[in-house]
Design a protein around this motif. Structure first.
Motif, PDB file in Angstrom:
ATOM      1  N   ALA A 101       0.831  -1.206   0.000  1.00  0.00           N
ATOM      2  CA  ALA A 101       0.000   0.000   0.000  1.00  0.00           C
ATOM      3  C   ALA A 101       0.863   1.252   0.000  1.00  0.00           C
ATOM      4  O   ALA A 101       0.574   2.230  -0.706  1.00  0.00           O
ATOM      5  CB  ALA A 101      -0.932  -0.007   1.207  1.00  0.00           C
ATOM      6  N   ARG A 146       2.717   1.577  -3.419  1.00  0.00           N
ATOM      7  CA  ARG A 146       1.753   2.017  -4.439  1.00  0.00           C
ATOM      8  C   ARG A 146       1.457   3.501  -4.309  1.00  0.00           C
ATOM      9  O   ARG A 146       1.333   4.217  -5.307  1.00  0.00           O
ATOM     10  CB  ARG A 146       0.464   1.207  -4.306  1.00  0.00           C
ATOM     11  CG  ARG A 146      -0.681   1.713  -5.185  1.00  0.00           C
ATOM     12  CD  ARG A 146      -1.842   0.737  -5.191  1.00  0.00           C
ATOM     13  NE  ARG A 146      -2.299   0.419  -3.859  1.00  0.00           N
ATOM     14  CZ  ARG A 146      -3.165   1.151  -3.157  1.00  0.00           C
ATOM     15  NH1 ARG A 146      -3.654   2.271  -3.666  1.00  0.00           N
ATOM     16  NH2 ARG A 146      -3.551   0.782  -1.958  1.00  0.00           N
ATOM     17  N   ARG A 147       1.364   3.980  -3.082  1.00  0.00           N
ATOM     18  CA  ARG A 147       0.928   5.362  -2.863  1.00  0.00           C
ATOM     19  C   ARG A 147       2.064   6.364  -2.955  1.00  0.00           C
ATOM     20  O   ARG A 147       1.911   7.456  -3.489  1.00  0.00           O
ATOM     21  CB  ARG A 147       0.272   5.452  -1.489  1.00  0.00           C
ATOM     22  CG  ARG A 147      -0.404   6.777  -1.197  1.00  0.00           C
ATOM     23  CD  ARG A 147      -1.054   6.737   0.165  1.00  0.00           C
ATOM     24  NE  ARG A 147      -1.673   7.999   0.498  1.00  0.00           N
ATOM     25  CZ  ARG A 147      -2.120   8.313   1.700  1.00  0.00           C
ATOM     26  NH1 ARG A 147      -2.014   7.428   2.687  1.00  0.00           N
ATOM     27  NH2 ARG A 147      -2.675   9.465   1.938  1.00  0.00           N
ATOM     28  N   PHE A 148       3.243   5.973  -2.417  1.00  0.00           N
ATOM     29  CA  PHE A 148       4.339   6.935  -2.301  1.00  0.00           C
ATOM     30  C   PHE A 148       5.556   6.592  -3.161  1.00  0.00           C
ATOM     31  O   PHE A 148       6.400   7.456  -3.377  1.00  0.00           O
ATOM     32  CB  PHE A 148       4.817   7.029  -0.841  1.00  0.00           C
ATOM     33  CG  PHE A 148       3.820   7.589   0.107  1.00  0.00           C
ATOM     34  CD1 PHE A 148       3.517   8.942   0.113  1.00  0.00           C
ATOM     35  CD2 PHE A 148       3.162   6.764   1.002  1.00  0.00           C
ATOM     36  CE1 PHE A 148       2.586   9.457   1.006  1.00  0.00           C
ATOM     37  CE2 PHE A 148       2.234   7.267   1.897  1.00  0.00           C
ATOM     38  CZ  PHE A 148       1.942   8.614   1.895  1.00  0.00           C
ATOM     39  N   ALA A 184       2.458   5.271   7.172  1.00  0.00           N
ATOM     40  CA  ALA A 184       2.442   6.438   6.283  1.00  0.00           C
ATOM     41  C   ALA A 184       2.957   7.679   6.996  1.00  0.00           C
ATOM     42  O   ALA A 184       3.700   8.481   6.416  1.00  0.00           O
ATOM     43  CB  ALA A 184       1.025   6.672   5.756  1.00  0.00           C
ATOM     44  N   PRO A 238      -5.560   5.956   5.742  1.00  0.00           N
ATOM     45  CA  PRO A 238      -5.359   5.122   4.557  1.00  0.00           C
ATOM     46  C   PRO A 238      -6.369   5.460   3.480  1.00  0.00           C
ATOM     47  O   PRO A 238      -7.498   5.847   3.777  1.00  0.00           O
ATOM     48  CB  PRO A 238      -5.572   3.704   5.090  1.00  0.00           C
ATOM     49  CG  PRO A 238      -6.345   3.867   6.355  1.00  0.00           C
ATOM     50  CD  PRO A 238      -5.934   5.180   6.922  1.00  0.00           C
ATOM     51  N   PRO A 239      -5.992   5.374   2.219  1.00  0.00           N
ATOM     52  CA  PRO A 239      -6.919   5.701   1.136  1.00  0.00           C
ATOM     53  C   PRO A 239      -8.122   4.778   1.148  1.00  0.00           C
ATOM     54  O   PRO A 239      -8.066   3.668   1.673  1.00  0.00           O
ATOM     55  CB  PRO A 239      -6.081   5.489  -0.133  1.00  0.00           C
ATOM     56  CG  PRO A 239      -4.947   4.618   0.288  1.00  0.00           C
ATOM     57  CD  PRO A 239      -4.687   4.939   1.728  1.00  0.00           C
ATOM     58  N   THR A 271      -7.830   1.050   0.171  1.00  0.00           N
ATOM     59  CA  THR A 271      -6.771   0.233   0.762  1.00  0.00           C
ATOM     60  C   THR A 271      -7.215  -1.200   0.952  1.00  0.00           C
ATOM     61  O   THR A 271      -6.521  -2.138   0.565  1.00  0.00           O
ATOM     62  CB  THR A 271      -6.330   0.828   2.120  1.00  0.00           C
ATOM     63  OG1 THR A 271      -5.690   2.076   1.880  1.00  0.00           O
ATOM     64  CG2 THR A 271      -5.350  -0.093   2.807  1.00  0.00           C
ATOM     65  N   ASP A 314      -2.191  -5.397  -3.848  1.00  0.00           N
ATOM     66  CA  ASP A 314      -0.923  -4.804  -3.449  1.00  0.00           C
ATOM     67  C   ASP A 314       0.099  -5.878  -3.120  1.00  0.00           C
ATOM     68  O   ASP A 314       1.268  -5.772  -3.493  1.00  0.00           O
ATOM     69  CB  ASP A 314      -1.111  -3.879  -2.240  1.00  0.00           C
ATOM     70  CG  ASP A 314      -1.687  -2.519  -2.625  1.00  0.00           C
ATOM     71  OD1 ASP A 314      -1.591  -2.156  -3.812  1.00  0.00           O
ATOM     72  OD2 ASP A 314      -2.227  -1.832  -1.752  1.00  0.00           O
TER      73      ASP A 314
END
Length: 412
Positions: free
Chosen positions: A20, A23-25, A64, A96-97, A100, A107
């Protein structure tokens, strides 16, 4: 919450959290550090405060926030606070988005695909998979492969650097690229299991920790891809092979060949599960090499004795497998099956032809098979020489002792 269940939950969630974050950062290295710190925080707080209602969301949030801190420090050191301000989210927006949970499984799968990218060397693929998806520490991976921790650290670092330099996006590939990447994942898990079941170096024949980790990751892959017959075939192959492990090693750690094993010690539950998996996978198609190998393993496991083994059917399956794979190891196993079903002389002729090709190099399996077939033909002197040649080539002490014992026992 007790320590063992918490440890199991954290281990299963770790690749999902790491996936996760990547993927996001992006920032594989920093995301891994942040994930580890979130896991440490959970291990300290959950036994005292209780497990959160959504443990994965808790871990993603903590990781995060920690990732943001790490990135800000890194960018500050490089005097790029202005760049950080443009893309790092404020701490109060780090829940979290929304997708998620829905993307959690994906993921983990994408993380596996990233670690097993074909651009990486097999050694780096294995190391990254065990480190990022398996959750093993660098020291544990190094111990598993009997190399210094510093060597494994460099290997993992090179793999991560290759990922950074390649610019590979963290996404699910499509079409032929997806198939190629999944083939790499299956191959890496297969290599991990093989190293555990027949260690290439060291004093022990078996590395039960590596076998268990390979099976765990194969179960994960099968859960993520329940309709993939080759993922089912790979898991079945591991279970059916590992089922024999209790009888494969004698009281002093010596190798016990399959024909001499006490089959009552084989794990019946694993055999039943493996047979069920491959039986369900084969009709679905397309049939791949792991399904065929699992079918061969099932024939071995279901035979009540070595004498009752259906070698004719095993030979036929190896002929199917040779049509799928140009592997010299498959060709050597096919020669053994031919020897058992049609006679040692025909099998030996295939072994000699394979030896003339030179494709197996110094692999000790070829002279070991040659020795066994010469022994079956009654040529004790030639068999002894071949056993000694195999022992010289082997780097595993248990295998060396077995081969020397066979050579000595066959001396007139």
């Amino acid at each position: 919450m007790t320590g063992e269940p918490a440890e199991g939950l954290l281990r299963s969630l770790a690749p999902q959290v790491l996936g996760a974050l990547v993927r996001r950062f992006g920032h594989f290295d920093t995301a891994e550090d942040a994930t580890q710190e979130a896991l440490i925080a959970a291990a300290e707080r959950w036994p005292r405060d209780g497990v959160p209602d959504d443990p994965k969301a808790w871990l993603v949030t903590v990781a995060a926030r920690r990732l943001t801190d790490l990135l800000r420090r890194e960018q500050a050191r490089r005097r790029r606070e202005d760049a950080v301000a443009r893309w790092v989210l404020p701490a109060d927006r780090l829940a979290p988005p929304a997708d998620t949970d829905a993307a959690g499984g994906d993921d983990t799968l994408v993380l596996l695909l990233l670690c097993c990218h074909p651009a990486l060397s097999p050694a780096s693929q294995i190391a990254l998979t065990l480190r990022a998806v398996g959750g093993l520490t660098t020291a544990e991976v190094a111990r598993a492969f009997l190399v210094p921790e510093a060597t494994m650290t460099r290997r993992i670092s090179r793999g991560k650097q290759s990922i950074r330099d390649s610019g590979v996006p963290f996404r699910m590939p499509a079409g032929p690229e997806r198939d190629a990447r999944l083939a790499a994942v299956r191959h890496v898990l297969y290599l991990i299991f093989n190293e555990g079941y027949a260690a290439t170096t060291g004093p022990a024949l078996l590395r039960t920790d590596l076998c268990a980790e390979a099976i765990r990751l194969a179960r994960l892959l099968h859960r993520l891809l329940p309709d993939d017959p080759e993922a089912a075939g790979l898991l079945a192959l591991m279970l059916l092979t590992d089922a024999r492990a209790p009888a494969r090693v004698g009281p002093a750690g010596e190798l016990v060949p399959m024909a001499e094993q006490d089959r009552s010690r084989w794990r019946a539950d694993q055999i039943a599960e493996g047979v069920a998996l491959v039986s369900a996978a084969l009709p679905r198609g397309p049939v791949g090499p792991y399904q065929v190998q699992a079918a061969i393993a099932a024939l071995h496991d279901e035979a009540p004795s070595a004498a009752d083994t259906d070698w004719a059917q095993i030979t036929a399956l190896y002929e199917v497998l040779t049509g799928m794979s140009d592997s010299p190891v498959v060709a050597l196993n096919h020669a053994v099956a031919v020897a058992m079903s049609r006679g040692p002389r025909e099998g030996l002729s295939r072994v000699e032809a394979l030896a003339a090709q030179g494709r197996l190099g110094d692999d000790p399996r070829l002279p070991a098979v040659r020795a066994h077939l010469l022994e079956m033909l009654g040529d004790r002197d030639a068999a002894r020489a071949a056993y000694l040649s195999a022992a010289e080539r082997s780097t595993n002490l248990a295998q060396q002792r077995y081969l020397h014992a066979r050579a000595d026992r066959r001396t007139p």
